[in-house]
Design a protein around this motif. Structure first.
Motif, short mmCIF file in Angstrom:
data_model
loop_
_atom_site.label_atom_id
_atom_site.label_comp_id
_atom_site.label_asym_id
_atom_site.label_seq_id
_atom_site.Cartn_x
_atom_site.Cartn_y
_atom_site.Cartn_z
N ASP A 78 0.81 -1.21 0.00
CA ASP A 78 0.00 0.00 0.00
C ASP A 78 0.85 1.27 0.00
O ASP A 78 0.45 2.30 -0.55
N THR A 79 2.02 1.19 0.63
CA THR A 79 2.82 2.41 0.79
C THR A 79 4.18 2.38 0.10
O THR A 79 4.76 3.44 -0.13
N THR A 80 4.69 1.20 -0.23
CA THR A 80 6.04 1.10 -0.78
C THR A 80 6.10 0.15 -1.97
O THR A 80 5.21 -0.68 -2.18
N VAL A 81 7.18 0.28 -2.72
CA VAL A 81 7.54 -0.68 -3.77
C VAL A 81 8.99 -1.06 -3.52
O VAL A 81 9.85 -0.19 -3.34
N VAL A 82 9.26 -2.37 -3.48
CA VAL A 82 10.61 -2.87 -3.23
C VAL A 82 11.08 -3.67 -4.44
O VAL A 82 10.39 -4.58 -4.90
N LEU A 83 12.25 -3.29 -4.96
CA LEU A 83 12.87 -4.04 -6.05
C LEU A 83 14.04 -4.83 -5.49
O LEU A 83 14.86 -4.29 -4.74
N THR A 84 14.14 -6.09 -5.85
CA THR A 84 15.27 -6.93 -5.48
C THR A 84 15.91 -7.45 -6.75
O THR A 84 15.21 -7.92 -7.66
N HIS A 85 17.24 -7.35 -6.84
CA HIS A 85 17.89 -7.78 -8.07
C HIS A 85 17.76 -9.29 -8.23
O HIS A 85 17.99 -10.05 -7.29
N PRO A 86 17.39 -9.77 -9.43
CA PRO A 86 17.14 -11.21 -9.62
C PRO A 86 18.36 -12.09 -9.41
O PRO A 86 18.22 -13.28 -9.13
N HIS A 87 19.56 -11.51 -9.54
CA HIS A 87 20.77 -12.32 -9.38
C HIS A 87 21.45 -12.11 -8.03
O HIS A 87 22.50 -12.72 -7.78
N ASN A 88 20.86 -11.25 -7.20
CA ASN A 88 21.48 -10.98 -5.90
C ASN A 88 20.42 -10.43 -4.96
O ASN A 88 20.08 -9.25 -5.01
N LYS A 89 19.91 -11.27 -4.09
CA LYS A 89 18.84 -10.85 -3.18
C LYS A 89 19.31 -9.84 -2.14
O LYS A 89 18.50 -9.24 -1.43
N GLU A 90 20.64 -9.63 -2.04
CA GLU A 90 21.19 -8.65 -1.10
C GLU A 90 21.28 -7.24 -1.71
O GLU A 90 21.71 -6.32 -1.05
N THR A 91 20.88 -7.12 -2.97
CA THR A 91 20.86 -5.82 -3.65
C THR A 91 19.41 -5.43 -3.90
O THR A 91 18.67 -6.16 -4.57
#
Length: 297
Positions: free
Chosen positions: A7-20
């Protein structure tokens, strides 16, 4: 999932590195976290409001249509400092690319903060694009003058707060030889210093910076942030130091000035005047690079 929409945010996670990853608050379309290999790259005040009650202190607030507090333009002077984009809830337009994960947000006069659009009754459409690379973050803006009759007069700025280890060990390079306006002493001059160092409050606007200048933040002889600009001729360098930090209620901890520096690409030394039906685009790219000193030409 590479894109999480709440509802308040959008989070992108890199497909080849979940720590990015990168996290964007829909209020203000403000990027307030960018992690590379789990290491945070942006500074965020511990007192920052993430509930939509006021603009975020930290991350990458968006400045539009006016930088600072205007005192000359009849309409723009009615707006609060830095305008209305950071004070409005943007629409999440969705994902445009899977790899690198890329999303867009939109804002226009119909959904922007109504108290502020009442003060500045202009037609516009903003589209912010956020692209998360394996080792970079790109934020791009498109401004569309949707009026059929009136020119759109505006500033734009990415108010980027970069995380650093210690401000007194930090320098900003590749602005030597550029024209600046020092907002503290109210004077303009050419900066002949090879680098910018910090031992007190700093608030400088560098105008018409050469397009090939990639600004670098350097700590103890190593670059820690590199900033590339596209169609953004100006750059603000800011650190509030002790007294200014103490006077800002949402700046915490008060010694947080030691761990941040703002390097803000924009178009602020004058106004862009966009004809009816025309569009304007610009972007900033944050990444890691080798130390590359660009001397005065």
């Amino acid at each position: 999932m590479p894109v999480q929409n709440t509802d308040t945010t959008v989070v992108l996670t890199h497909p080849h590195n979940k720590e990015t990853s990168v996290t964007i608050l829909k209020y203000g379309a403000t990027v307030y976290s960018w992690k590379l290999n789990s290491e945070e790259q942006l500074w965020l005040s511990t007192a920052a409001k993430l509930d939509g009650s006021k603009p975020v202190r930290g991350g990458i607030p968006l400045v539009f249509p006016v930088f600072g507090k205007n005192e000359t333009d009849e309409l723009l002077s009615k707006l609060p400092q830095h305008g209305l984009a950071r004070n409005s809830t943007w629409e999440f337009l969705g994902q445009t690319k899977e790899n690198p994960p890329t999303v867009q947000f939109g804002l226009n006069e119909k959904i922007a903060n109504p108290e502020l659009t009442a003060l500045w009754p202009r037609s516009f459409q903003l589209v912010l694009t956020v692209e998360l690379g394996a080792d970079y973050l790109k934020t791009g803006i498109e401004v569309d003058n949707t009026s059929n009759t009136e020119a759109l007069k505006f500033n734009w700025l990415f108010h980027t707060y970069l995380r650093i280890e210690d401000i007194e060990d930090t320098m900003v390079s590749n602005l030597a030889g550029m024209h600046l306006y020092d907002q503290l002493i109210k004077e303009s001059f050419v900066d002949k210093h090879p680098v910018i160092t910090f031992h007190q409050e700093t608030d400088c606007i560098y105008s018409n910076v050469d397009a090939d200048r990639n600004i670098q933040v350097v700590s103890r002889g190593k670059q820690i942030h590199t900033l590339k600009r596209e169609n953004l001729p100006d750059a603000v360098v800011w650190n509030p130091w002790v007294k200014k930090s103490e006077g800002m209620g949402d700046f915490e901890p008060k010694i947080g000035y030691k761990n941040m520096v703002c390097v803000e690409p924009g178009h602020v030394h004058d106004f862009i005047e966009l004809a009816p039906g025309k569009k304007w685009n610009a972007s900033q790219l944050l990444y890691k690079d080798e130390l590359k000193y660009q001397a005065i030409q």
